[in-house]
Enzyme design. Sequence first.
Site, PDB file in Angstrom:
ATOM      1  N   ASP A  17      -4.177   3.058  11.244  1.00  0.00           N
ATOM      2  CA  ASP A  17      -3.501   3.476  10.019  1.00  0.00           C
ATOM      3  C   ASP A  17      -2.510   4.581  10.369  1.00  0.00           C
ATOM      4  O   ASP A  17      -2.640   5.731   9.937  1.00  0.00           O
ATOM      5  CB  ASP A  17      -4.534   3.973   9.006  1.00  0.00           C
ATOM      6  CG  ASP A  17      -3.938   4.139   7.611  1.00  0.00           C
ATOM      7  OD1 ASP A  17      -2.781   3.713   7.410  1.00  0.00           O
ATOM      8  OD2 ASP A  17      -4.629   4.698   6.741  1.00  0.00           O
ATOM      9  N   GLU A  96       6.600  -1.857   4.694  1.00  0.00           N
ATOM     10  CA  GLU A  96       6.453  -1.679   3.263  1.00  0.00           C
ATOM     11  C   GLU A  96       7.734  -1.948   2.468  1.00  0.00           C
ATOM     12  O   GLU A  96       8.820  -1.508   2.857  1.00  0.00           O
ATOM     13  CB  GLU A  96       5.995  -0.237   3.030  1.00  0.00           C
ATOM     14  CG  GLU A  96       5.487   0.062   1.651  1.00  0.00           C
ATOM     15  CD  GLU A  96       4.768   1.394   1.635  1.00  0.00           C
ATOM     16  OE1 GLU A  96       5.192   2.277   0.883  1.00  0.00           O
ATOM     17  OE2 GLU A  96       3.793   1.569   2.391  1.00  0.00           O
ATOM     18  N   LYS A 132       4.318  -5.451   3.153  1.00  0.00           N
ATOM     19  CA  LYS A 132       3.338  -4.665   2.408  1.00  0.00           C
ATOM     20  C   LYS A 132       3.840  -4.405   0.988  1.00  0.00           C
ATOM     21  O   LYS A 132       4.931  -3.859   0.796  1.00  0.00           O
ATOM     22  CB  LYS A 132       3.105  -3.336   3.139  1.00  0.00           C
ATOM     23  CG  LYS A 132       1.846  -2.601   2.754  1.00  0.00           C
ATOM     24  CD  LYS A 132       1.668  -1.420   3.712  1.00  0.00           C
ATOM     25  CE  LYS A 132       0.390  -0.664   3.451  1.00  0.00           C
ATOM     26  NZ  LYS A 132       0.264   0.496   4.375  1.00  0.00           N
ATOM     27  N   THR A 156      -1.517  -3.815  -0.908  1.00  0.00           N
ATOM     28  CA  THR A 156      -2.134  -2.503  -0.777  1.00  0.00           C
ATOM     29  C   THR A 156      -2.371  -1.883  -2.153  1.00  0.00           C
ATOM     30  O   THR A 156      -2.107  -2.492  -3.181  1.00  0.00           O
ATOM     31  CB  THR A 156      -1.248  -1.598   0.106  1.00  0.00           C
ATOM     32  OG1 THR A 156      -1.928  -0.380   0.384  1.00  0.00           O
ATOM     33  CG2 THR A 156       0.083  -1.302  -0.568  1.00  0.00           C
ATOM     34  N   PHE A 178      -9.038  -0.061  -1.148  1.00  0.00           N
ATOM     35  CA  PHE A 178      -9.162   1.330  -0.719  1.00  0.00           C
ATOM     36  C   PHE A 178     -10.600   1.830  -0.880  1.00  0.00           C
ATOM     37  O   PHE A 178     -11.292   1.480  -1.823  1.00  0.00           O
ATOM     38  CB  PHE A 178      -8.209   2.206  -1.527  1.00  0.00           C
ATOM     39  CG  PHE A 178      -6.797   2.203  -0.997  1.00  0.00           C
ATOM     40  CD1 PHE A 178      -6.265   1.097  -0.371  1.00  0.00           C
ATOM     41  CD2 PHE A 178      -5.994   3.321  -1.137  1.00  0.00           C
ATOM     42  CE1 PHE A 178      -4.961   1.097   0.119  1.00  0.00           C
ATOM     43  CE2 PHE A 178      -4.684   3.332  -0.668  1.00  0.00           C
ATOM     44  CZ  PHE A 178      -4.167   2.226  -0.036  1.00  0.00           C
TER      45      PHE A 178
END
Length: 318
Positions: A17, A96, A132, A156, A178
Amino acid sequence: MTTRLDALKRHSLVVADTGDLDAIRRYQPQDATTNPSLLLKAFDLPGYQELIDTELAAVKREGGDAQHQVDHAVERLAVMKGSEITKLVPGRVSTEVAAKLSFNTDASIRKAHELIELYDKRGIGRERVLIKLASTWEGIRAAEQLEKEGINCNLTLLFSDAQAQACFDAGVFLISPFVGRVTDWYKKETGKDYAPDEDPGVVFVRGVCERAGRGGYDTVVMGASFRTTGQVLALAGCHRLTISPALLEELAAEEGDVDKRVDFPAAGERPTPIDESTFRWEHNQDAMANDKLAEGIRRFADDQVQLEQRIAERLTQL
């Protein structure tokens, strides 16, 4: 004796990450990521200055108004960083789409196409990239279309069962439910500390894994946003786990075995696909998920704004 990190890798694919190239070299993850927050940090690292200037000079030569140059520079820098990462990982790099597009399906699809085209120009095929997107209804619809085109996606900011089910229905390649942010919300609400097996974030992700198994979905489940190694180890067996360098270092420094804690049950009958009104209602009824999705989009957008400001300043100096 085996380290906890090596033992964990027997049960789950480990993803870094981070976009920190040194950390990626050190821990040898399967995949890694890049995002505006990581690009922002690169502006203060000596090793990236030449690369940044090269990309911004190319943007300047192409012309266009100031905002167009900034937008294009964000894309080029993301792909530049992602390209460096692909040299170090055997798998994929997540790149992203801007958070400000989280509620615009068509614009998200266009941005994804632009990113894939930039990677292609660098000789990096779409099979090495995950686009993403935030797990809004609009983001999930964008991912559904992109998946049909052979562009795989990582959804996400996923905090609710409704988000997970909509992603499964859409045939999304990978989701990132998450852990830490879920637990943060419950700790703030209750004032309690949680043991790993009772941790609300852990319980949530285990539930997502069970839902994936029972529905026989091909979607990869990747636990994300960890606060402690206890949370990480409690999800050993989840398809993938994306872990920060600090926690990777803790796991690499500790010796010991790791037990598998997550199983995917045998497939049964799939539920009826969730429609938009049901999705919005069920997500809205989960106060934690509603709060954390909105907060997450705002935080990502804030980092994007800061990154754009740094780029605009740098472009004026060229």
